[in-house]
Design a protein around this motif. Structure first.
Motif, PDB file in Angstrom:
ATOM      1  N   ALA A   9      19.724 -15.623  23.089  1.00 19.11           N
ATOM      2  CA  ALA A   9      20.437 -16.487  22.139  1.00 19.11           C
ATOM      3  C   ALA A   9      20.725 -15.759  20.818  1.00 19.11           C
ATOM      4  O   ALA A   9      19.883 -15.009  20.321  1.00 19.11           O
ATOM      5  N   PRO A  10      21.915 -15.961  20.238  1.00 20.07           N
ATOM      6  CA  PRO A  10      22.293 -15.225  19.019  1.00 20.07           C
ATOM      7  C   PRO A  10      21.523 -15.609  17.754  1.00 20.07           C
ATOM      8  O   PRO A  10      21.227 -14.736  16.937  1.00 20.07           O
ATOM      9  N   SER A  11      21.204 -16.873  17.562  1.00 19.00           N
ATOM     10  CA  SER A  11      20.552 -17.256  16.291  1.00 19.00           C
ATOM     11  C   SER A  11      19.165 -16.624  16.139  1.00 19.00           C
ATOM     12  O   SER A  11      18.864 -16.058  15.073  1.00 19.00           O
ATOM     13  N   LEU A  33      15.967 -21.660  27.163  1.00 20.86           N
ATOM     14  CA  LEU A  33      17.085 -22.581  26.903  1.00 20.86           C
ATOM     15  C   LEU A  33      17.827 -22.972  28.185  1.00 20.86           C
ATOM     16  O   LEU A  33      18.125 -24.156  28.374  1.00 20.86           O
ATOM     17  N   GLN A  38      13.906 -26.395  25.415  1.00 22.90           N
ATOM     18  CA  GLN A  38      14.016 -26.826  24.010  1.00 22.90           C
ATOM     19  C   GLN A  38      13.913 -28.348  23.878  1.00 22.90           C
ATOM     20  O   GLN A  38      13.662 -28.870  22.807  1.00 22.90           O
ATOM     21  N   PHE A  39      14.131 -29.050  25.005  1.00 21.12           N
ATOM     22  CA  PHE A  39      14.061 -30.523  24.971  1.00 21.12           C
ATOM     23  C   PHE A  39      12.704 -31.052  25.445  1.00 21.12           C
ATOM     24  O   PHE A  39      12.512 -32.263  25.538  1.00 21.12           O
ATOM     25  N   CYS A  50      15.486 -29.283  18.388  1.00 18.97           N
ATOM     26  CA  CYS A  50      15.559 -28.713  19.754  1.00 18.97           C
ATOM     27  C   CYS A  50      16.412 -27.453  19.801  1.00 18.97           C
ATOM     28  O   CYS A  50      17.193 -27.253  20.745  1.00 18.97           O
ATOM     29  N   THR A  51      16.274 -26.608  18.777  1.00 15.40           N
ATOM     30  CA  THR A  51      16.992 -25.330  18.751  1.00 15.40           C
ATOM     31  C   THR A  51      16.007 -24.201  18.466  1.00 15.40           C
ATOM     32  O   THR A  51      14.906 -24.427  17.953  1.00 15.40           O
ATOM     33  N   VAL A  52      16.459 -22.986  18.781  1.00 13.23           N
ATOM     34  CA  VAL A  52      15.734 -21.785  18.372  1.00 13.23           C
ATOM     35  C   VAL A  52      16.648 -20.987  17.446  1.00 13.23           C
ATOM     36  O   VAL A  52      17.877 -21.080  17.598  1.00 13.23           O
ATOM     37  N   PRO A  53      16.123 -20.258  16.505  1.00 18.68           N
ATOM     38  CA  PRO A  53      14.714 -19.992  16.317  1.00 18.68           C
ATOM     39  C   PRO A  53      14.001 -21.109  15.548  1.00 18.68           C
ATOM     40  O   PRO A  53      14.641 -21.939  14.905  1.00 18.68           O
ATOM     41  N   CYS A  64      13.116 -24.366  10.671  1.00 22.04           N
ATOM     42  CA  CYS A  64      13.967 -24.595  11.851  1.00 22.04           C
ATOM     43  C   CYS A  64      15.366 -24.007  11.730  1.00 22.04           C
ATOM     44  O   CYS A  64      16.209 -24.282  12.594  1.00 22.04           O
ATOM     45  N   GLU A  65      15.633 -23.228  10.701  1.00 21.42           N
ATOM     46  CA  GLU A  65      16.956 -22.615  10.527  1.00 21.42           C
ATOM     47  C   GLU A  65      16.771 -21.106  10.365  1.00 21.42           C
ATOM     48  O   GLU A  65      15.913 -20.665   9.585  1.00 21.42           O
ATOM     49  N   SER A  66      17.613 -20.332  11.027  1.00 21.80           N
ATOM     50  CA  SER A  66      17.469 -18.876  10.953  1.00 21.80           C
ATOM     51  C   SER A  66      17.582 -18.372   9.507  1.00 21.80           C
ATOM     52  O   SER A  66      16.834 -17.467   9.105  1.00 21.80           O
TER      53      SER A  66
HETATM   54  N1  LIG Z   1      21.916 -23.175  12.450  1.00 22.05           N
HETATM   55  C1  LIG Z   1      20.879 -22.895  13.413  1.00 22.05           C
HETATM   56  C2  LIG Z   1      21.497 -22.832  14.807  1.00 22.05           C
HETATM   57  C3  LIG Z   1      20.441 -22.770  15.867  1.00 22.05           C
HETATM   58  C4  LIG Z   1      21.055 -22.859  17.241  1.00 22.05           C
HETATM   59  O1  LIG Z   1      22.077 -23.527  17.450  1.00 22.05           O
HETATM   60  N2  LIG Z   1      20.400 -22.215  18.207  1.00 22.05           N
HETATM   61  C5  LIG Z   1      20.889 -22.257  19.566  1.00 22.05           C
HETATM   62  C6  LIG Z   1      20.706 -20.906  20.238  1.00 22.05           C
HETATM   63  S1  LIG Z   1      21.706 -19.670  19.436  1.00 22.05           S
HETATM   64  C7  LIG Z   1      20.050 -23.270  20.345  1.00 22.05           C
HETATM   65  O2  LIG Z   1      18.865 -23.340  20.173  1.00 22.05           O
HETATM   66  N3  LIG Z   1      20.682 -24.066  21.200  1.00 22.05           N
HETATM   67  C8  LIG Z   1      19.977 -25.026  21.976  1.00 22.05           C
HETATM   68  C9  LIG Z   1      20.862 -25.751  22.938  1.00 22.05           C
HETATM   69  O3  LIG Z   1      21.981 -25.289  23.147  1.00 22.05           O
HETATM   70  O4  LIG Z   1      20.427 -26.738  23.500  1.00 22.05           O
HETATM   71  C10 LIG Z   1      20.180 -21.582  13.047  1.00 22.05           C
HETATM   72  O5  LIG Z   1      20.872 -20.656  12.590  1.00 22.05           O
HETATM   73  O6  LIG Z   1      18.968 -21.505  13.211  1.00 22.05           O
END
Ligand SMILES: N[C@@H](CCC(=O)N[C@@H](CS)C(=O)NCC(=O)O)C(=O)O
Length: 93
Positions: A9-11, A33, A38-39, A50-53, A64-66
């Motif tokens: 994942a890019p973030s 993911l 994440q859920f 429910c996101t990474v990182p 919870c934000e990069s």
């Molecule tokens: N703004 C957030 C974005 C985080 C984000 O969207 N992460 C994606 C992976 S790059 C994720 O966890 N997606 C979970 C999903 O698609 O369910 C940050 O920069 O931390």
């Protein structure tokens, strides 16, 4: 300190690059993911978005934000400075 990560994942990659530039390692936990981990309840308890990182601090706070994670790491590990030394340098990045 624990970094919740997903290698593809890019973030979270931004945070990994930031850590590498700092020459610092933190314990990393992979969140799958594609499998929807994440859920899961265990992850949702840590990061309701429910996101990474996500970065879990010793005191139980979870960032919870990069961008917030990188800002925290900059304060905790100031050498080398990556966001800039002056207000102008920090604003221009
Ligand atoms: N703004 C957030 C974005 C985080 C984000 O969207 N992460 C994606 C992976 S790059 C994720 O966890 N997606 C979970 C999903 O698609 O369910 C940050 O920069 O931390």
């Amino acid at each position: 300190m624990k970094l919740y990560d997903c290698e593809a994942a890019p973030s979270p990659r931004k945070v990994r690059l930031f850590l590498a530039k700092k020459g610092t390692e933190v314990e990393t936990i992979q969140v799958d993911l594609p499998k929807g981990e994440q859920f899961s309840d265990w992850y949702r308890q840590r990061n309701p978005n429910c996101t990474v990182p996500a970065l879990e601090l010793e005191e139980g706070i979870v960032l919870c934000e990069s961008e917030a994670i990188c800002r925290y790491l900059e304060e905790m590990y100031p050498d080398p400075i990556l966001f800039g030394r002056s207000v102008i340098e920090r604003s221009a990045r």
